[in-house]
Design an enzyme around this catalytic site. Structure first.
Site, PDB file in Angstrom:
ATOM      1  N   MET A   1       0.856  -1.193   0.000  1.00  0.00           N
ATOM      2  CA  MET A   1       0.000   0.000   0.000  1.00  0.00           C
ATOM      3  C   MET A   1       0.892   1.244   0.000  1.00  0.00           C
ATOM      4  O   MET A   1       0.447   2.345   0.350  1.00  0.00           O
ATOM      5  CB  MET A   1      -0.937  -0.003   1.205  1.00  0.00           C
ATOM      6  CG  MET A   1      -1.903  -1.192   1.172  1.00  0.00           C
ATOM      7  SD  MET A   1      -3.446  -0.911   2.056  1.00  0.00           S
ATOM      8  CE  MET A   1      -2.850  -0.593   3.698  1.00  0.00           C
TER       9      MET A   1
ATOM     10  N   GLY B   1      11.257  -2.806   5.616  1.00  0.00           N
ATOM     11  CA  GLY B   1      10.533  -4.084   5.587  1.00  0.00           C
ATOM     12  C   GLY B   1      10.128  -4.424   4.157  1.00  0.00           C
ATOM     13  O   GLY B   1      10.298  -5.563   3.695  1.00  0.00           O
ATOM     14  N   HIS B   2       9.607  -3.435   3.436  1.00  0.00           N
ATOM     15  CA  HIS B   2       9.224  -3.669   2.032  1.00  0.00           C
ATOM     16  C   HIS B   2      10.456  -3.987   1.181  1.00  0.00           C
ATOM     17  O   HIS B   2      10.398  -4.798   0.259  1.00  0.00           O
ATOM     18  CB  HIS B   2       8.533  -2.435   1.453  1.00  0.00           C
ATOM     19  CG  HIS B   2       7.198  -2.136   2.058  1.00  0.00           C
ATOM     20  ND1 HIS B   2       6.980  -1.024   2.835  1.00  0.00           N
ATOM     21  CD2 HIS B   2       6.016  -2.801   2.005  1.00  0.00           C
ATOM     22  CE1 HIS B   2       5.717  -1.001   3.224  1.00  0.00           C
ATOM     23  NE2 HIS B   2       5.114  -2.068   2.754  1.00  0.00           N
TER      24      HIS B   2
END
Ligand code: PAF
Length: 291
Positions: free
Chosen positions: A39, A45-46
């Protein structure tokens, strides 16, 4: 094909047709394709999801879509951070190949009427505290997978229940994609990375550190022979010391079917927590080895 091309950013597909045109070109070259659904408001983390995707595929698509159907009316859909330009630069720097950023109407045109209801694995945890959530995730993820038809799709273990729900849905609907989970990533202070951490003040963040400390304590106590219920009870003190006195859930569940564990932990399990800290609803989880 009409990809959006901006300096320093990756090419961006905004329609299903443009996405499919690009995928077709890669397929014709015999390349493997990974999709990382997000999103946006991307963080380390992504980036770890992109790194994982690169291990499985030649080309990595990152989708950015703040999905309205997974937010309840009182939740933060409007406030959710939208940072597409910096997201695109980050994905480019980390070796991604295409951004897919459809509009709301591209994803949900007038007359959209389909829903997906996944039972069982959606009971408890976020399924109870956010009853609308998994229906919204299921519809958007199934659409993204069917639009891109990647070989593999990567989801973080930070949203552990979401990952299990998506695995169930993909198996049940015979969607031809391999779903891969990637380990949760923590900031240096131990807080699980999340786009919603942007809502935290310095003081909130300090308070939020109690979450992973409490979860880790549960795992240690279980390893030392305590039942799940006793380990949770004893670890509440860590939350209370940080002035966290209520939560959506603080539980131990089986790592694969997510059934509640109260007694001795005899199979791989996980401790889960969700609670509001300042303006952010934080979730976290921690692996527990059997005693
Ligand atoms: O985990 C997320 O960011 C979202 O729930 C997802 C999987 C991209 C669906 O909107």
């Amino acid at each position: 094909m009409a990809l959006d091309l901006n300096a320093n950013c990756l090419p961006t597909a905004r329609t299903v047709a443009d996405l499919r045109d690009q995928v077709k070109v890669w397929r014709a070259d015999g390349l493997r394709i990974a999709l990382v659904p997000t999103m946006g408001a991307l963080h380390i983390g992504h980036m770890s999801l992109i790194e994982e995707a690169k291990k499985h595929a030649d080309k990595v698509i990152v989708s950015i879509f703040v999905n309205p159907t997974q937010f309840a009316p009182h939740e933060d859909f409007d406030a959710y951070p939208r940072t597409e330009k910096t997201d695109s630069e980050l994905v480019k720097d980390h070796g991604g190949h295409l951004i897919y950023a459809p509009s709301g109407t591209e994803m949900y045109p007038d007359g959209f009427s389909t829903s997906i209801n996944i039972t069982g694995i959606t009971n408890g945890l976020c399924g109870d505290s956010r009853p609308h959530f998994f229906g919204g995730v299921a519809i958007v993820v199934s659409k993204l997978l069917l639009q891109a038809l990647p070989d593999v799709a990567i989801f973080g273990e930070k949203d552990y229940q979401q990952l299990q729900v998506i695995k169930r849905m993909v198996a049940d609907l015979n969607i031809p994609v391999e779903v891969v989970g990637a380990p949760l990533v923590r900031d240096e202070d131990g807080l699980a990375t999340s786009s919603r951490n942007k809502y935290l003040t310095a003081q909130d963040r300090q308070q939020g550190l109690a979450l992973h400390k409490a979860l880790a304590n549960v795992a240690t106590l279980v390893k030392n022979g305590k039942t799940a219920a006793d380990a949770l009870k004893a670890s509440e003190a860590i939350l209370n010391d940080a002035e966290i006195t209520s939560w959506d859930y603080f539980e131990v569940r089986d790592a694969s079917d997510l059934t509640l564990v109260d007694g001795p932990v005899t199979r791989p399990a996980r401790a889960f927590i969700a609670t509001q800290v300042g303006k952010a609803r934080l979730i976290d989880n921690w692996p527990i080895d059997p005693a």
